[in-house]
Motif scaffolding. Structure first.
Motif, PDB file in Angstrom:
ATOM      1  N   GLN A  15      -1.972  44.574-100.518  1.00  0.00           N
ATOM      2  CA  GLN A  15      -1.537  43.271-100.033  1.00  0.00           C
ATOM      3  C   GLN A  15      -1.430  43.180 -98.527  1.00  0.00           C
ATOM      4  OE1 GLN A  15       1.637  41.933-102.468  1.00  0.00           O
ATOM      5  NE2 GLN A  15       0.207  41.566-104.089  1.00  0.00           N
ATOM      6  N   CYS A 354       5.603  45.727 -94.710  1.00  0.00           N
ATOM      7  CA  CYS A 354       4.675  45.130 -95.662  1.00  0.00           C
ATOM      8  C   CYS A 354       5.290  43.849 -96.230  1.00  0.00           C
ATOM      9  CB  CYS A 354       4.331  46.127 -96.767  1.00  0.00           C
ATOM     10  SG  CYS A 354       5.645  46.345 -97.980  1.00  0.00           S
ATOM     11  N   THR A 355       4.687  43.305 -97.266  1.00  0.00           N
ATOM     12  CA  THR A 355       5.190  42.054 -97.842  1.00  0.00           C
ATOM     13  C   THR A 355       6.522  42.268 -98.566  1.00  0.00           C
ATOM     14  OG1 THR A 355       2.967  41.244 -98.112  1.00  0.00           O
ATOM     15  CG2 THR A 355       4.656  40.205 -99.481  1.00  0.00           C
ATOM     16  N   GLY A 356       6.608  43.299 -99.385  1.00  0.00           N
ATOM     17  CA  GLY A 356       7.845  43.582-100.114  1.00  0.00           C
ATOM     18  C   GLY A 356       8.249  42.463-101.062  1.00  0.00           C
ATOM     19  N   CYS A 360       5.690  40.539-103.475  1.00  0.00           N
ATOM     20  CA  CYS A 360       4.857  41.566-104.100  1.00  0.00           C
ATOM     21  C   CYS A 360       5.549  42.122-105.344  1.00  0.00           C
ATOM     22  CB  CYS A 360       4.577  42.688-103.107  1.00  0.00           C
ATOM     23  SG  CYS A 360       3.634  44.020-103.867  1.00  0.00           S
ATOM     24  N   LYS A 362       5.019  44.784-106.893  1.00  0.00           N
ATOM     25  CA  LYS A 362       5.246  46.232-106.901  1.00  0.00           C
ATOM     26  C   LYS A 362       6.457  46.638-106.075  1.00  0.00           C
ATOM     27  CE  LYS A 362       0.504  47.789-107.613  1.00  0.00           C
ATOM     28  NZ  LYS A 362       0.807  48.319-108.926  1.00  0.00           N
ATOM     29  N   ALA A 363       6.982  45.718-105.290  1.00  0.00           N
ATOM     30  CA  ALA A 363       8.007  46.085-104.307  1.00  0.00           C
ATOM     31  C   ALA A 363       9.315  46.489-104.973  1.00  0.00           C
ATOM     32  CB  ALA A 363       8.252  44.916-103.354  1.00  0.00           C
ATOM     33  N   SER A 383       8.013  49.980 -95.959  1.00  0.00           N
ATOM     34  CA  SER A 383       7.153  49.707 -97.116  1.00  0.00           C
ATOM     35  C   SER A 383       8.008  49.552 -98.363  1.00  0.00           C
ATOM     36  CB  SER A 383       6.162  50.858 -97.341  1.00  0.00           C
ATOM     37  OG  SER A 383       5.336  51.025 -96.207  1.00  0.00           O
ATOM     38  N   GLY A 384       7.607  48.603 -99.200  1.00  0.00           N
ATOM     39  CA  GLY A 384       8.349  48.351-100.429  1.00  0.00           C
ATOM     40  C   GLY A 384       7.997  49.305-101.549  1.00  0.00           C
ATOM     41  N   CYS A 385       6.929  50.088-101.383  1.00  0.00           N
ATOM     42  CA  CYS A 385       6.594  51.099-102.384  1.00  0.00           C
ATOM     43  C   CYS A 385       5.644  52.094-101.728  1.00  0.00           C
ATOM     44  CB  CYS A 385       5.958  50.468-103.629  1.00  0.00           C
ATOM     45  SG  CYS A 385       4.226  50.033-103.436  1.00  0.00           S
ATOM     46  N   ARG A 387       2.628  52.661-101.845  1.00  0.00           N
ATOM     47  CA  ARG A 387       1.270  52.288-101.397  1.00  0.00           C
ATOM     48  C   ARG A 387       1.211  52.115 -99.887  1.00  0.00           C
ATOM     49  NH1 ARG A 387      -1.879  49.200-105.863  1.00  0.00           N
ATOM     50  NH2 ARG A 387      -3.007  48.398-104.089  1.00  0.00           N
ATOM     51  N   ARG A 388       2.306  51.726 -99.282  1.00  0.00           N
ATOM     52  CA  ARG A 388       2.411  51.613 -97.822  1.00  0.00           C
ATOM     53  C   ARG A 388       1.293  50.744 -97.216  1.00  0.00           C
ATOM     54  NH1 ARG A 388       3.725  56.888 -99.302  1.00  0.00           N
ATOM     55  NH2 ARG A 388       5.877  57.416 -98.788  1.00  0.00           N
ATOM     56  N   CYS A 389       1.062  49.584 -97.819  1.00  0.00           N
ATOM     57  CA  CYS A 389      -0.031  48.710 -97.373  1.00  0.00           C
ATOM     58  C   CYS A 389       0.093  48.357 -95.889  1.00  0.00           C
ATOM     59  CB  CYS A 389      -0.010  47.407 -98.162  1.00  0.00           C
ATOM     60  SG  CYS A 389      -0.172  47.618 -99.921  1.00  0.00           S
TER      61      CYS A 389
HETATM   62  S1  SF4 Z   1       3.418  48.629 -99.908  1.00  0.00           S
HETATM   63 FE1  SF4 Z   1       3.938  48.226-102.078  1.00  0.00          FE
HETATM   64  S2  SF4 Z   1       5.529  46.668-101.926  1.00  0.00           S
HETATM   65 FE2  SF4 Z   1       4.469  46.664 -99.969  1.00  0.00          FE
HETATM   66  S3  SF4 Z   1       2.870  45.106-100.148  1.00  0.00           S
HETATM   67 FE3  SF4 Z   1       1.961  47.086-100.694  1.00  0.00          FE
HETATM   68  S4  SF4 Z   1       2.122  47.172-102.942  1.00  0.00           S
HETATM   69 FE4  SF4 Z   1       3.567  45.595-102.226  1.00  0.00          FE
END
Ligand code: SF4
Length: 439
Positions: A15, A354-356, A360, A362-363, A383-385, A387-389
């Motif tokens: 994301q 990130c979006t979090g 998102c 996944k956050a 990062s919310g998870c 993946r660290r987008c």
């Molecule tokens: S790092 Fe995780 S929580 Fe953040 S935008 Fe990517 S998938 Fe979503």
């Protein structure tokens, strides 16, 4: 009228944009085998996120005219959540797009030259040195290369087979974007020449041939990827024994090429600092950054400048050219009042997220609410998870939400990962220690 197309699979895309790390000749640590097309969102292929549709708009070189700035502000207000996100490739994202808004958005983008070709809108991934031609560094403007490469990409049917992640990096010679892991990198050189780098191969070509050479390199990548049969989206995903034969492709395209004059070391990216820079012609460019990489439509409008264009940087900043000294000072003050980071002393300088939640699915946390200002040092990314987008390149401080409702803190980078202890209640102190660098 074009309908907004759904993503081709239920797999949610990255994301933020994929990080653009990588070094010359880098190969993936283990063979990558892909059995599907990439699911990167675009302007027409919206991703369905928890907060509505998400559109990613490719902006070659991050360049927007003042008219396009206004169009994006209108798009954010009319179709999105009133904000524009800036990605680590100098692209833009609209979030919160309602059902049935895709057609209106596409129409607006078409009428403002933000989508010159619907079929190619996801493959126009081109980063460029954001200060090229403005501050006397490097070898001058990159506009001719940008225009030519974009036109070449959009003129060919076969280029639609490139993945939405395949990246061209155009460097004016200062080395700022050459280290960002482009699949095809062009470096401007003295005397009307250029270097072209693909994987571990670097060759010299005439500067006038550079855009055609970049296109030929992309063509060679697709042929190599097809022959390998592993579905590679990017050069570094090609399996061993399947290297792009750049010299042969340039010869086939009738582009004279020679060996690179010196071994081509990729310098570390050097993000320009917020402030003002003076060009050799006495004009100034203003550099600012939005807090956590997002601007409101009002902030976006405040950027429109006397030079007629703005540039989005691969470090989630903006460059506004065309001021005299006093005008630059005044605009910096105005943009500071509008909430932008205007100097390295800002407590939000170097802080990203990130979006979090809630955008998102996944956050594990609302990272944008939780993110803390700091006092300089290494860039820090929330990062919310795992993946660290969209995380930064080089050494950086990783603050990632954990399933137990806390955050883990680590210094990451080319030298690996170093976890820091982070007892409950001491998150700010742990981040401050980490921003001081590796122990
Ligand atoms: S790092 Fe995780 S929580 Fe953040 S935008 Fe990517 S998938 Fe979503």
């Amino acid at each position: 009228m074009l309908a907004a197309m759904p993503p081709p699979s239920s797999t949610p895309p990255n994301q933020g944009e994929p990080p653009i790390g990588g070094t010359p000749g880098e190969v993936a640590p283990s063979p990558v085998v892909r059995d599907r097309d990439d699911a990167c969102p675009g302007a027409l292929r919206l991703h369905t996120a928890d907060d509505g549709g998400l559109a990613r708009l490719r902006l070659p070189g991050g360049i927007l005219t003042n008219r396009q700035v206004e169009a994006l502000a209108v798009a954010a207000e009319r179709y999105g959540d009133g904000h524009l996100g800036i990605t680590s490739r100098g692209n833009a994202e609209l979030r919160g797009i309602g059902d049935h808004c895709g057609n209106g958005l596409a129409e607006l983008l078409r009428h403002t030259a933000l989508m010159p070709s619907e079929r190619h809108e996801r493959v126009r991934n081109i980063v460029a040195s954001p200060l090229a031609g403005l501050d006397g560094e490097g070898h001058g403007t990159l506009h001719p290369w940008l225009r030519a490469l974009d036109a070449l990409l959009c003129a060919q049917d076969w280029t639609t087979a490139l993945s939405g992640r395949f990246l061209f990096a155009l460097d004016d010679g200062r080395g700022d974007v050459a280290g960002l892991g482009g699949d095809v990198t062009l470096l401007s050189r003295d005397g009307g020449s250029a270097l072209i780098r693909v994987g571990a191969t670097t060759l010299r070509v005439a500067a006038a041939d550079a855009p055609r050479a970049a296109l030929a390199a992309a063509h060679a990548f697709l042929a190599t990827a097809n022959a390998a049969g592993t579905g590679a989206w990017r050069v570094r995903e090609l399996p061993p024994g399947h290297e792009v034969d750049l010299a042969a492709e340039l010869a086939r395209a009738g582009i004279p090429a020679g060996p690179a004059p010196t071994p081509d070391e990729a310098p570390a990216p050097v993000p320009p600092e917020p402030g003002a820079v003076r060009g050799p012609d006495g004009t100034y460019a203003v550099l600012v950054a939005p807090v956590l990489g997002r601007v409101s439509s009002g902030q976006l409008r405040a950027l429109a400048g006397p030079g007629g264009e703005i540039r989005i940087t691969p470090w989630r900043g903006f460059v506004v050219p065309g001021f005299d000294e006093r005008g630059a000072r005044e605009r910096l003050a105005e943009l500071g009042d509008a909430g932008f980071i205007t100097g390295p002393g800002s407590p939000w300088s170097g802080v990203g997220a990130c979006t979090g939640r809630p955008g998102c699915a996944k956050a594990l946390a609302d990272v944008r609410r939780d993110a803390l200002p700091g006092a300089g040092g290494l860039p820090v990314y929330w990062s919310g998870c795992e993946r660290r987008c969209g995380h930064p390149h080089g050494d950086w401080v990783d603050v990632t939400a954990t399933a137990d409702g806390h955050y883990a803190v680590a210094v990451r980078g080319d030298a690996g990962e170093h976890q820091l202890p982070c007892p409950q209640g001491e998150l700010a102190a742990a981040i401050a220690r980490a921003r001081g660098g590796r122990p």
